[in-house]
Design a protein around this motif. Sequence first.
Motif, PDB file in Angstrom:
ATOM      1  N   ALA A  47      11.834   5.387  -4.343  1.00  0.00           N
ATOM      2  CA  ALA A  47      10.894   5.163  -3.235  1.00  0.00           C
ATOM      3  C   ALA A  47      10.543   3.685  -3.128  1.00  0.00           C
ATOM      4  O   ALA A  47      10.457   2.966  -4.127  1.00  0.00           O
ATOM      5  CB  ALA A  47       9.635   5.984  -3.446  1.00  0.00           C
ATOM      6  N   ALA A  48      10.341   3.233  -1.890  1.00  0.00           N
ATOM      7  CA  ALA A  48       9.866   1.870  -1.630  1.00  0.00           C
ATOM      8  C   ALA A  48       8.367   1.934  -1.401  1.00  0.00           C
ATOM      9  O   ALA A  48       7.901   2.650  -0.507  1.00  0.00           O
ATOM     10  CB  ALA A  48      10.564   1.286  -0.405  1.00  0.00           C
ATOM     11  N   ILE A  49       7.591   1.193  -2.208  1.00  0.00           N
ATOM     12  CA  ILE A  49       6.141   1.266  -2.103  1.00  0.00           C
ATOM     13  C   ILE A  49       5.548  -0.120  -1.856  1.00  0.00           C
ATOM     14  O   ILE A  49       6.110  -1.142  -2.252  1.00  0.00           O
ATOM     15  CB  ILE A  49       5.501   1.925  -3.349  1.00  0.00           C
ATOM     16  CG1 ILE A  49       5.597   1.018  -4.599  1.00  0.00           C
ATOM     17  CG2 ILE A  49       6.166   3.266  -3.654  1.00  0.00           C
ATOM     18  CD1 ILE A  49       4.330   0.290  -4.933  1.00  0.00           C
ATOM     19  N   LEU A  50       4.395  -0.117  -1.199  1.00  0.00           N
ATOM     20  CA  LEU A  50       3.653  -1.346  -0.899  1.00  0.00           C
ATOM     21  C   LEU A  50       2.244  -1.212  -1.446  1.00  0.00           C
ATOM     22  O   LEU A  50       1.575  -0.208  -1.206  1.00  0.00           O
ATOM     23  CB  LEU A  50       3.596  -1.572   0.612  1.00  0.00           C
ATOM     24  CG  LEU A  50       2.661  -2.677   1.130  1.00  0.00           C
ATOM     25  CD1 LEU A  50       3.118  -4.046   0.646  1.00  0.00           C
ATOM     26  CD2 LEU A  50       2.587  -2.637   2.656  1.00  0.00           C
ATOM     27  N   ASP A  51       1.789  -2.239  -2.182  1.00  0.00           N
ATOM     28  CA  ASP A  51       0.404  -2.283  -2.667  1.00  0.00           C
ATOM     29  C   ASP A  51      -0.317  -3.393  -1.918  1.00  0.00           C
ATOM     30  O   ASP A  51      -0.019  -4.579  -2.113  1.00  0.00           O
ATOM     31  CB  ASP A  51       0.374  -2.537  -4.169  1.00  0.00           C
ATOM     32  CG  ASP A  51      -1.040  -2.487  -4.746  1.00  0.00           C
ATOM     33  OD1 ASP A  51      -1.947  -1.977  -4.057  1.00  0.00           O
ATOM     34  OD2 ASP A  51      -1.228  -2.957  -5.886  1.00  0.00           O
ATOM     35  N   LEU A  52      -1.257  -3.004  -1.050  1.00  0.00           N
ATOM     36  CA  LEU A  52      -2.031  -3.967  -0.268  1.00  0.00           C
ATOM     37  C   LEU A  52      -3.238  -4.442  -1.068  1.00  0.00           C
ATOM     38  O   LEU A  52      -3.969  -3.630  -1.633  1.00  0.00           O
ATOM     39  CB  LEU A  52      -2.524  -3.329   1.034  1.00  0.00           C
ATOM     40  CG  LEU A  52      -1.493  -3.053   2.120  1.00  0.00           C
ATOM     41  CD1 LEU A  52      -2.192  -2.451   3.346  1.00  0.00           C
ATOM     42  CD2 LEU A  52      -0.761  -4.322   2.510  1.00  0.00           C
ATOM     43  N   GLY A  53      -3.460  -5.748  -1.086  1.00  0.00           N
ATOM     44  CA  GLY A  53      -4.522  -6.284  -1.922  1.00  0.00           C
ATOM     45  C   GLY A  53      -4.176  -6.082  -3.378  1.00  0.00           C
ATOM     46  O   GLY A  53      -4.994  -5.628  -4.178  1.00  0.00           O
ATOM     47  N   ASN A 117      -3.791   1.191  -1.480  1.00  0.00           N
ATOM     48  CA  ASN A 117      -4.889   0.295  -1.115  1.00  0.00           C
ATOM     49  C   ASN A 117      -6.051   0.623  -2.055  1.00  0.00           C
ATOM     50  O   ASN A 117      -6.734   1.628  -1.870  1.00  0.00           O
ATOM     51  CB  ASN A 117      -5.272   0.596   0.332  1.00  0.00           C
ATOM     52  CG  ASN A 117      -5.747  -0.618   1.107  1.00  0.00           C
ATOM     53  OD1 ASN A 117      -6.222  -0.461   2.214  1.00  0.00           O
ATOM     54  ND2 ASN A 117      -5.639  -1.812   0.573  1.00  0.00           N
ATOM     55  N   THR A 118      -6.259  -0.199  -3.086  1.00  0.00           N
ATOM     56  CA  THR A 118      -7.258   0.121  -4.115  1.00  0.00           C
ATOM     57  C   THR A 118      -8.355  -0.937  -4.155  1.00  0.00           C
ATOM     58  O   THR A 118      -8.090  -2.101  -4.480  1.00  0.00           O
ATOM     59  CB  THR A 118      -6.584   0.215  -5.500  1.00  0.00           C
ATOM     60  OG1 THR A 118      -5.469   1.102  -5.421  1.00  0.00           O
ATOM     61  CG2 THR A 118      -7.564   0.731  -6.536  1.00  0.00           C
ATOM     62  N   ILE A 119      -9.558  -0.563  -3.823  1.00  0.00           N
ATOM     63  CA  ILE A 119     -10.747  -1.439  -3.824  1.00  0.00           C
ATOM     64  C   ILE A 119     -10.470  -2.726  -3.051  1.00  0.00           C
ATOM     65  O   ILE A 119     -10.746  -3.833  -3.515  1.00  0.00           O
ATOM     66  CB  ILE A 119     -11.228  -1.756  -5.266  1.00  0.00           C
ATOM     67  CG1 ILE A 119     -11.176  -0.509  -6.138  1.00  0.00           C
ATOM     68  CG2 ILE A 119     -12.666  -2.294  -5.214  1.00  0.00           C
ATOM     69  CD1 ILE A 119     -12.080   0.615  -5.710  1.00  0.00           C
ATOM     70  N   SER A 120      -9.887  -2.585  -1.876  1.00  0.00           N
ATOM     71  CA  SER A 120      -9.699  -3.739  -0.998  1.00  0.00           C
ATOM     72  C   SER A 120     -10.022  -3.410   0.454  1.00  0.00           C
ATOM     73  O   SER A 120     -10.329  -4.302   1.233  1.00  0.00           O
ATOM     74  CB  SER A 120      -8.270  -4.292  -1.101  1.00  0.00           C
ATOM     75  OG  SER A 120      -7.318  -3.297  -0.809  1.00  0.00           O
ATOM     76  N   PHE A 121      -9.987  -2.117   0.797  1.00  0.00           N
ATOM     77  CA  PHE A 121     -10.269  -1.721   2.177  1.00  0.00           C
ATOM     78  C   PHE A 121     -11.683  -2.132   2.591  1.00  0.00           C
ATOM     79  O   PHE A 121     -11.938  -2.427   3.756  1.00  0.00           O
ATOM     80  CB  PHE A 121     -10.092  -0.207   2.328  1.00  0.00           C
ATOM     81  CG  PHE A 121      -9.990   0.263   3.755  1.00  0.00           C
ATOM     82  CD1 PHE A 121      -8.802   0.141   4.451  1.00  0.00           C
ATOM     83  CD2 PHE A 121     -11.081   0.834   4.390  1.00  0.00           C
ATOM     84  CE1 PHE A 121      -8.702   0.577   5.764  1.00  0.00           C
ATOM     85  CE2 PHE A 121     -10.998   1.270   5.698  1.00  0.00           C
ATOM     86  CZ  PHE A 121      -9.801   1.140   6.394  1.00  0.00           C
ATOM     87  N   LEU A 122     -12.600  -2.166   1.635  1.00  0.00           N
ATOM     88  CA  LEU A 122     -13.989  -2.517   1.941  1.00  0.00           C
ATOM     89  C   LEU A 122     -14.139  -3.957   2.441  1.00  0.00           C
ATOM     90  O   LEU A 122     -15.143  -4.307   3.062  1.00  0.00           O
ATOM     91  CB  LEU A 122     -14.872  -2.308   0.712  1.00  0.00           C
ATOM     92  CG  LEU A 122     -14.849  -3.313  -0.439  1.00  0.00           C
ATOM     93  CD1 LEU A 122     -15.956  -2.985  -1.433  1.00  0.00           C
ATOM     94  CD2 LEU A 122     -13.528  -3.398  -1.136  1.00  0.00           C
ATOM     95  N   ALA A 147      -7.952   4.225  -2.022  1.00  0.00           N
ATOM     96  CA  ALA A 147      -8.952   4.428  -3.075  1.00  0.00           C
ATOM     97  C   ALA A 147      -9.991   3.324  -2.982  1.00  0.00           C
ATOM     98  O   ALA A 147      -9.673   2.154  -3.187  1.00  0.00           O
ATOM     99  CB  ALA A 147      -8.289   4.413  -4.448  1.00  0.00           C
ATOM    100  N   ASP A 148     -11.212   3.699  -2.639  1.00  0.00           N
ATOM    101  CA  ASP A 148     -12.253   2.691  -2.454  1.00  0.00           C
ATOM    102  C   ASP A 148     -13.618   3.355  -2.555  1.00  0.00           C
ATOM    103  O   ASP A 148     -13.734   4.582  -2.548  1.00  0.00           O
ATOM    104  CB  ASP A 148     -12.104   2.006  -1.100  1.00  0.00           C
ATOM    105  CG  ASP A 148     -12.468   0.530  -1.153  1.00  0.00           C
ATOM    106  OD1 ASP A 148     -13.463   0.199  -1.829  1.00  0.00           O
ATOM    107  OD2 ASP A 148     -11.764  -0.283  -0.523  1.00  0.00           O
ATOM    108  N   PHE A 149     -14.647   2.501  -2.650  1.00  0.00           N
ATOM    109  CA  PHE A 149     -16.013   3.007  -2.663  1.00  0.00           C
ATOM    110  C   PHE A 149     -16.298   3.730  -1.346  1.00  0.00           C
ATOM    111  O   PHE A 149     -15.863   3.290  -0.285  1.00  0.00           O
ATOM    112  CB  PHE A 149     -16.995   1.860  -2.855  1.00  0.00           C
ATOM    113  CG  PHE A 149     -16.894   1.196  -4.191  1.00  0.00           C
ATOM    114  CD1 PHE A 149     -17.562   1.722  -5.294  1.00  0.00           C
ATOM    115  CD2 PHE A 149     -16.125   0.049  -4.368  1.00  0.00           C
ATOM    116  CE1 PHE A 149     -17.479   1.122  -6.538  1.00  0.00           C
ATOM    117  CE2 PHE A 149     -16.031  -0.558  -5.612  1.00  0.00           C
ATOM    118  CZ  PHE A 149     -16.703  -0.020  -6.700  1.00  0.00           C
ATOM    119  N   ALA A 150     -17.025   4.822  -1.444  1.00  0.00           N
ATOM    120  CA  ALA A 150     -17.333   5.624  -0.261  1.00  0.00           C
ATOM    121  C   ALA A 150     -18.838   5.846  -0.144  1.00  0.00           C
ATOM    122  O   ALA A 150     -19.551   5.909  -1.142  1.00  0.00           O
ATOM    123  CB  ALA A 150     -16.628   6.977  -0.326  1.00  0.00           C
TER     124      ALA A 150
END
Length: 207
Positions: A47-53, A117-122, A147-150
């Motif tokens: 699989a090709a994966i992208l990690d943003l932030g 997307n881990t703790i960067s969407f905020l 995955a982020d604070f909600a």
Amino acid sequence: MNDEQLFKSKEYFFDRWAPSYDNLLPSVFYQAIHQRLLEYVELADRAAILDLGCGTGRLIDRLLLKFPTIQATGLDLSAEMLRQARQNKRDRARVIYISGNAENLPFAIGQFDAVFNTISFLHYPDPERVLSEIQRVLKPGGTYYLADFASWWWDRREAIGRGGSAMHFYPPALREELGKKVGLDCLGHVRLLGPVMLTRFSKKAGI
């Protein structure tokens, strides 16, 4: 503060943080989040994966250990974070790190099987634009792991701070609504650790 100034400010902040990032308490917290997140990740062979932030690339390191055939790309606004990631990465043949902005991803349509997307969407001032870009680069049927604070106890977006530098927390229903607007179907929510929530999305087939 306009968008260009905002992103320059964030870049400066994370550049300064990068050299000590992996040695501070937040890194221990993120490691625990990564461990919980990996329990819910499913990836096909190669699989090709992208990690943003992607920061210093620790999530990619852990994904490579669990899924040894994947091809990984990390994107971050901070050049210094990327420098740390390139020094630390485990498998140079299967990982690439790129400087970029999540609102304008430098990738082709349908390039990735999964986006993380881990703790960067905020931090994103225009979340709908980011989600639209994620939807664009995902393959049909691909998965987006947010995955982020909600804001678990509210039905609306909550902000900490002021202006463009504010951090925003999104309740489950609003995450679903934002995803639906751009063609991402919500697969469900899981509480990972404390106030951190994982929401999984799938790109609709044929889009």
